[in-house]
Design an enzyme around this catalytic site. Structure first.
Site, mmCIF file in Angstrom:
data_model
loop_
_atom_site.group_PDB
_atom_site.id
_atom_site.type_symbol
_atom_site.label_atom_id
_atom_site.label_comp_id
_atom_site.label_asym_id
_atom_site.label_seq_id
_atom_site.Cartn_x
_atom_site.Cartn_y
_atom_site.Cartn_z
ATOM 1 N N LYS A 111 0.823 -1.218 0.000
ATOM 2 C CA LYS A 111 0.000 0.000 0.000
ATOM 3 C C LYS A 111 0.849 1.257 0.000
ATOM 4 O O LYS A 111 0.487 2.258 -0.612
ATOM 5 C CB LYS A 111 -0.941 0.013 1.206
ATOM 6 N N LYS A 194 -4.467 -9.233 -7.300
ATOM 7 C CA LYS A 194 -5.651 -9.446 -6.474
ATOM 8 C C LYS A 194 -6.774 -8.503 -6.911
ATOM 9 O O LYS A 194 -6.503 -7.345 -7.234
ATOM 10 C CB LYS A 194 -5.244 -9.154 -5.027
ATOM 11 N N LYS A 197 -10.384 -2.953 -4.306
ATOM 12 C CA LYS A 197 -11.264 -1.794 -4.372
ATOM 13 C C LYS A 197 -10.568 -0.630 -5.060
ATOM 14 O O LYS A 197 -11.220 0.260 -5.599
ATOM 15 C CB LYS A 197 -11.638 -1.349 -2.953
HETATM 16 P P1 TYM Z 1 -10.794 -5.123 3.525
HETATM 17 O O1 TYM Z 1 -11.924 -4.175 3.553
HETATM 18 O O2 TYM Z 1 -9.619 -4.798 2.681
HETATM 19 O O3 TYM Z 1 -11.311 -6.562 3.068
HETATM 20 C C1 TYM Z 1 -12.444 -7.134 3.671
HETATM 21 C C2 TYM Z 1 -12.389 -8.632 3.584
HETATM 22 O O4 TYM Z 1 -12.369 -9.049 2.208
HETATM 23 C C3 TYM Z 1 -11.286 -9.944 1.988
HETATM 24 N N1 TYM Z 1 -10.777 -9.725 0.632
HETATM 25 C C4 TYM Z 1 -10.659 -10.683 -0.289
HETATM 26 N N2 TYM Z 1 -10.931 -12.013 -0.247
HETATM 27 C C5 TYM Z 1 -10.709 -12.726 -1.382
HETATM 28 N N3 TYM Z 1 -10.234 -12.172 -2.533
HETATM 29 C C6 TYM Z 1 -9.956 -10.858 -2.611
HETATM 30 N N4 TYM Z 1 -9.508 -10.331 -3.746
HETATM 31 C C7 TYM Z 1 -10.159 -10.055 -1.458
HETATM 32 N N5 TYM Z 1 -9.988 -8.741 -1.187
HETATM 33 C C8 TYM Z 1 -10.377 -8.552 0.089
HETATM 34 C C9 TYM Z 1 -10.251 -9.577 3.035
HETATM 35 O O5 TYM Z 1 -9.375 -10.643 3.287
HETATM 36 C C10 TYM Z 1 -11.120 -9.240 4.219
HETATM 37 O O6 TYM Z 1 -11.473 -10.410 4.930
HETATM 38 N N6 TYM Z 1 -7.790 -5.468 7.395
HETATM 39 C C11 TYM Z 1 -9.103 -5.942 7.018
HETATM 40 C C12 TYM Z 1 -10.223 -5.308 7.810
HETATM 41 C C13 TYM Z 1 -10.132 -5.537 9.285
HETATM 42 C C14 TYM Z 1 -10.318 -6.765 9.957
HETATM 43 C C15 TYM Z 1 -10.171 -6.476 11.343
HETATM 44 C C16 TYM Z 1 -10.570 -8.057 9.524
HETATM 45 C C17 TYM Z 1 -9.905 -4.598 10.225
HETATM 46 N N7 TYM Z 1 -9.929 -5.152 11.485
HETATM 47 C C18 TYM Z 1 -10.282 -7.480 12.300
HETATM 48 C C19 TYM Z 1 -10.670 -9.062 10.502
HETATM 49 C C20 TYM Z 1 -10.529 -8.769 11.872
HETATM 50 C C21 TYM Z 1 -9.265 -5.725 5.521
HETATM 51 O O7 TYM Z 1 -8.390 -5.965 4.768
HETATM 52 O O8 TYM Z 1 -10.412 -5.283 5.044
#
Ligand code: TYM
Length: 342
Positions: A111, A194, A197
């Site tokens: 990032k 990947k 967003k």
């Molecule tokens: P975020 O918003 O980036 O992603 C949310 C969830 O979507 C999954 N994900 C994917 N899974 C499969 N293929 C993809 N291309 C893909 N892109 C995203 C992510 O693995 C995630 O499960 N850091 C976390 C948010 C967070 C969190 C937490 C999660 C903050 N605190 C505590 C678990 C526990 C995140 O990346 O969100």
């Protein structure tokens, strides 16, 4: 007690990866666990967010949870910034986690890119806040996509170091739940990247609010290769796609994995169905499946966006219930650390 915690950032463009890798898997867990699903707005601001858009995106993630079938009565749905314990515990973890641990985080490197010096301190400390999210509730299981595995290992390290520094058996060591066949959904334009967003190309992802036409167009334009679809003989003994095969045909295996996840079938069965087929035929069937799975969810999300008051009420109620769990845990942490609270 078994407790689930997971979160999604309100940074817009919720996509098929978020759905298949995370949100969809949250739904059946509510039958067996005590579940807390958070909209992590404090994580979102680790990179710039327009304040008005952030509010709309926060409601959008909450709407996605509800539309996907998470029951706000059985589960807790709330946005992170409403519960101060997350920030308070994160500070303590800033003092537990080591710089060397954070330096190893691949997501920060990705990032921050070449402009590391310009990244926010929040982006660097992001995993500590994530550990606080989970441990403020002493959650034991965390469903996520594959890209979050390293952050969850860091959460375990923080829990372990806290317990050993203070000679307590206080925080549980969580278990990651990386579920289904689409734990890492790749971009529709480039199967080695990947789905995300922030990809500048809208054609790289199917979003949760795309209508049937948009889904059809994106799948039709998805990158493919000139060969026919492979059969199950390429799979290894565990039914997984070997790395060398994936590298040779990343787009083919990505689309097959998406199909398998949407159809809730093992990869091998899907490959039996399409072995030797042309991409054009497979893409048409995949489109129908994606429209059938996402269409009703997208429609419900749009419906909920007409009633922001109802979504806000869910978040308000969830935050109150979340505080009731997190505050006593934080009070114990403060006592363990030696903070005086006369
Ligand atoms: P975020 O918003 O980036 O992603 C949310 C969830 O979507 C999954 N994900 C994917 N899974 C499969 N293929 C993809 N291309 C893909 N892109 C995203 C992510 O693995 C995630 O499960 N850091 C976390 C948010 C967070 C969190 C937490 C999660 C903050 N605190 C505590 C678990 C526990 C995140 O990346 O969100």
């Amino acid at each position: 007690m078994k407790r689930i915690f997971s979160g999604v950032q309100p940074t817009g463009n919720l996509h098929l990866g978020n759905y298949l890798g995370a949100i969809r898997n949250f739904v059946p867990l509510q039958d067996d666990y005590d579940c807390i699903y958070c909209v992590v707005d404090m994580h979102a601001i680790t990179v710039w967010q327009d304040p008005k858009v952030l509010k709309a995106n926060t409601r959008e993630v909450a709407a996605a949870y509800l539309a996907a079938g998470i029951d706000p009565k059985r589960c807790i749905i709330f946005n992170q910034s409403q519960v101060a314990a997350h920030a308070e515990l994160a500070w303590i973890f800033n003092c537990v986690a080591r710089l060397g641990w954070l330096n190893r985080m691949t997501q920060f490197k990705e990032k921050a890119g070449k402009h590391r010096e310009n990244a926010s301190v929040g982006l660097y400390a992001y995993p500590n806040l994530m550990a606080a999210d989970i441990l403020a509730y002493k959650a034991t299981h965390v469903p996520v996509g594959e890209d979050q595995k390293q952050h969850l290992e860091l959460t375990r390290d923080i829990a372990q170091k806290f317990n050993s520094d203070f000679k307590v058996d206080f925080f549980p060591l969580l278990e990651p739940l990386i579920l289904g066949t689409a734990t890492r959904v790749m971009s529709l334009r480039d199967g080695t990247k990947k789905m995300s967003k922030s990809d500048p190309s809208d054609y790289s992802r199917i979003t949760m609010t795309d209508d049937a036409d948009a889904i059809a167009k994106k799948i039709r334009k998805a990158t493919s290769d000139p060969d026919l679809l492979p059969g199950r003989e390429v799979l290894d003994g565990t039914g997984a796609v070997p790395e060398a095969a994936r590298q040779a045909r990343p787009e083919a295996y990505n689309l097959l994995a998406i199909y398998a996840a949407l159809a809730d079938k093992p990869m091998a069965d899907v490959m039996d169905e399409f072995a030797g087929a042309q991409f054009s035929h497979f893409k048409a069937v995949l489109t129908d499946l994606a429209v059938a799975a996402l269409g009703p969810i997208g429609a419900e999300m749009k419906h909920l966006s007409d009633d922001p008051g109802a979504v806000d009420a869910v978040l308000h109620d969830g935050a109150e219930r979340a505080r009731a769990i997190a505050e006593p845990i934080l009070a114990e942490v403060y006592d363990i650390v030696g903070f005086l609270r006369p």
